[in-house]
Design a protein around this motif. Structure first.
Motif, PDB file in Angstrom:
ATOM      1  N   LEU A 263       4.623  -2.425  -9.674  1.00 17.90           N
ATOM      2  CA  LEU A 263       5.564  -2.605  -8.528  1.00 17.90           C
ATOM      3  C   LEU A 263       5.101  -3.184  -7.229  1.00 17.90           C
ATOM      4  CD1 LEU A 263       8.435  -2.745  -7.273  1.00 17.90           C
ATOM      5  CD2 LEU A 263       8.154  -0.265  -7.248  1.00 17.90           C
ATOM      6  N   ALA A 264       3.739  -2.471  -6.940  1.00 22.81           N
ATOM      7  CA  ALA A 264       3.214  -2.754  -5.995  1.00 22.81           C
ATOM      8  C   ALA A 264       2.401  -4.405  -5.832  1.00 22.81           C
ATOM      9  CB  ALA A 264       1.807  -2.044  -5.505  1.00 22.81           C
ATOM     10  N   SER A 265       2.152  -4.552  -7.050  1.00 21.61           N
ATOM     11  CA  SER A 265       1.760  -6.057  -7.277  1.00 21.61           C
ATOM     12  C   SER A 265       2.939  -7.037  -6.997  1.00 21.61           C
ATOM     13  CB  SER A 265       1.024  -6.297  -8.477  1.00 21.61           C
ATOM     14  OG  SER A 265      -0.070  -5.621  -8.863  1.00 21.61           O
ATOM     15  N   LEU A 266       4.046  -6.869  -7.386  1.00 21.10           N
ATOM     16  CA  LEU A 266       5.268  -7.589  -7.156  1.00 21.10           C
ATOM     17  C   LEU A 266       5.343  -7.722  -5.445  1.00 21.10           C
ATOM     18  CD1 LEU A 266       7.635  -6.546 -10.186  1.00 21.10           C
ATOM     19  CD2 LEU A 266       6.358  -8.732  -9.654  1.00 21.10           C
ATOM     20  N   VAL A 267       5.390  -6.725  -5.066  1.00 19.02           N
ATOM     21  CA  VAL A 267       5.850  -6.548  -3.457  1.00 19.02           C
ATOM     22  C   VAL A 267       4.564  -7.370  -2.687  1.00 19.02           C
ATOM     23  CG1 VAL A 267       5.578  -5.199  -1.579  1.00 19.02           C
ATOM     24  CG2 VAL A 267       6.925  -4.265  -3.459  1.00 19.02           C
ATOM     25  N   GLU A 268       3.291  -7.060  -3.044  1.00 13.76           N
ATOM     26  CA  GLU A 268       2.149  -7.934  -2.640  1.00 13.76           C
ATOM     27  C   GLU A 268       2.251  -9.629  -2.667  1.00 13.76           C
ATOM     28  OE1 GLU A 268      -2.781  -8.018  -2.747  1.00 13.76           O
ATOM     29  OE2 GLU A 268      -1.757  -6.920  -4.572  1.00 13.76           O
ATOM     30  N   SER A 269       3.066  -9.885  -3.876  1.00 13.30           N
ATOM     31  CA  SER A 269       3.094 -11.278  -4.198  1.00 13.30           C
ATOM     32  C   SER A 269       4.233 -11.957  -3.535  1.00 13.30           C
ATOM     33  CB  SER A 269       3.180 -11.340  -5.724  1.00 13.30           C
ATOM     34  OG  SER A 269       1.922 -10.746  -6.304  1.00 13.30           O
ATOM     35  N   TYR A 270       5.542 -11.227  -3.282  1.00 14.64           N
ATOM     36  CA  TYR A 270       6.594 -11.860  -2.963  1.00 14.64           C
ATOM     37  C   TYR A 270       7.264 -11.487  -1.820  1.00 14.64           C
ATOM     38  CZ  TYR A 270       6.718 -14.181  -7.522  1.00 14.64           C
ATOM     39  OH  TYR A 270       6.429 -14.596  -9.050  1.00 14.64           O
TER      40      TYR A 270
ATOM     41  N   SER B 282       0.978  -1.076  -0.094  1.00 19.22           N
ATOM     42  CA  SER B 282      -0.004   0.064   0.050  1.00 19.22           C
ATOM     43  C   SER B 282       0.633   1.044   0.053  1.00 19.22           C
ATOM     44  CB  SER B 282      -0.808  -0.147   1.233  1.00 19.22           C
ATOM     45  OG  SER B 282      -1.935  -0.858   1.211  1.00 19.22           O
ATOM     46  N   ILE B 283       2.085   1.195   0.501  1.00 15.23           N
ATOM     47  CA  ILE B 283       2.990   2.180   0.563  1.00 15.23           C
ATOM     48  C   ILE B 283       3.352   2.686  -0.858  1.00 15.23           C
ATOM     49  CG2 ILE B 283       5.444   3.122   0.974  1.00 15.23           C
ATOM     50  CD1 ILE B 283       5.167   1.299   3.573  1.00 15.23           C
ATOM     51  N   ILE B 284       3.336   1.803  -1.825  1.00 17.61           N
ATOM     52  CA  ILE B 284       3.511   2.221  -3.165  1.00 17.61           C
ATOM     53  C   ILE B 284       2.030   2.456  -3.820  1.00 17.61           C
ATOM     54  CG2 ILE B 284       4.402   1.425  -5.300  1.00 17.61           C
ATOM     55  CD1 ILE B 284       6.282  -0.501  -3.879  1.00 17.61           C
ATOM     56  N   SER B 285       1.154   1.489  -3.835  1.00 15.88           N
ATOM     57  CA  SER B 285      -0.192   1.464  -4.617  1.00 15.88           C
ATOM     58  C   SER B 285      -1.008   2.785  -4.039  1.00 15.88           C
ATOM     59  CB  SER B 285      -0.919   0.147  -4.083  1.00 15.88           C
ATOM     60  OG  SER B 285      -1.379   0.092  -3.035  1.00 15.88           O
TER      61      SER B 285
END
Length: 210
Positions: free
Chosen positions: A189-196, A136-139
């Motif tokens: 990028l937020a999706s990548l953080v959320e996933s990994y 969420s910090i990114i999204s």
């Protein structure tokens, strides 16, 4: 290159401070609505959601989270939203859709945190921070940026609908697409953080909340 990009971003925010302030307020209102809506849930719905979350907690220790599946789901969900925001930003509808979209995102965020905290207390607060905060910090900034870009272009079309100089319109359209791609990159990028990244934090704090 990064210095120039950073300068352009800061300049953009300064020139559109009122838009950003407005969307931050709208997002905050959405969070408040979402947190308040938790109190309106029926007992049956509350129990169903609680059982679902408890089931999720119990499955994590014995099953590895499928990062790729999480990424696919997040990617599909975000792409659909981004395409809709992009297309409507090319019309007058973006003036209405952008605020509605950001208040919806705020509602979802507020409802998620509110339900977890009310149902699980301190453990729910810890879980909501770990599971929602990293990406969420990114999204959230990325979403607000995209909504500002979208509503700006919609207002530009509205104000210049009788404009005959196509060169200006073409340049504005190119700027819109470039800005939108920059915001979309933040969401991806937020999706990548959320996933990994987020699953690592979840598994790390799980022994303390189950």
């Amino acid at each position: 290159m990064f210095g120039k990009l950073n300068y352009l971003i800061i300049k953009h925010i300064r020139e559109n401070g009122l838009f950003y302030l407005g969307f931050v307020i709208i997002f905050s209102i959405g969070i408040s609505f979402g947190a308040y809506w938790v109190n309106n849930l029926t007992i049956e719905t509350r129990d169903l959601l609680s059982r679902y979350i408890y089931g999720f907690f119990s499955l994590i220790p014995v099953n590895e989270l499928d990062n790729l599946s999480i990424l696919k789901a997040s990617f599909i969900n975000n792409v659909l939203s981004l395409v809709l925001l992009l297309i409507l930003g090319l019309t007058y509808a973006g003036v209405v859709f952008s605020p509605l979209y950001i208040i919806f995102k705020g509602f979802c965020f507020g409802f998620s945190v509110g339900f977890l905290v009310e149902s699980f207390g301190r453990k729910g607060l810890i879980f909501s921070i770990v599971s929602l905060l990293p990406h969420s910090i990114i999204s959230i900034p990325g979403t607000i940026f995209l909504c500002v870009v979208s509503i700006q272009y919609s207002l530009y079309i509205l104000k210049n609908r009788k404009e005959k100089r196509y060169e200006n319109k073409r340049q504005s359209f190119i700027n819109y697409l470039f800005s939108f791609m920059l915001g979309a990159a933040m969401i991806m990028l937020a999706s990548l953080v959320e996933s990994y990244i987020t699953p690592i934090f979840i598994k790390g704090i799980l022994p303390f909340i189950i």
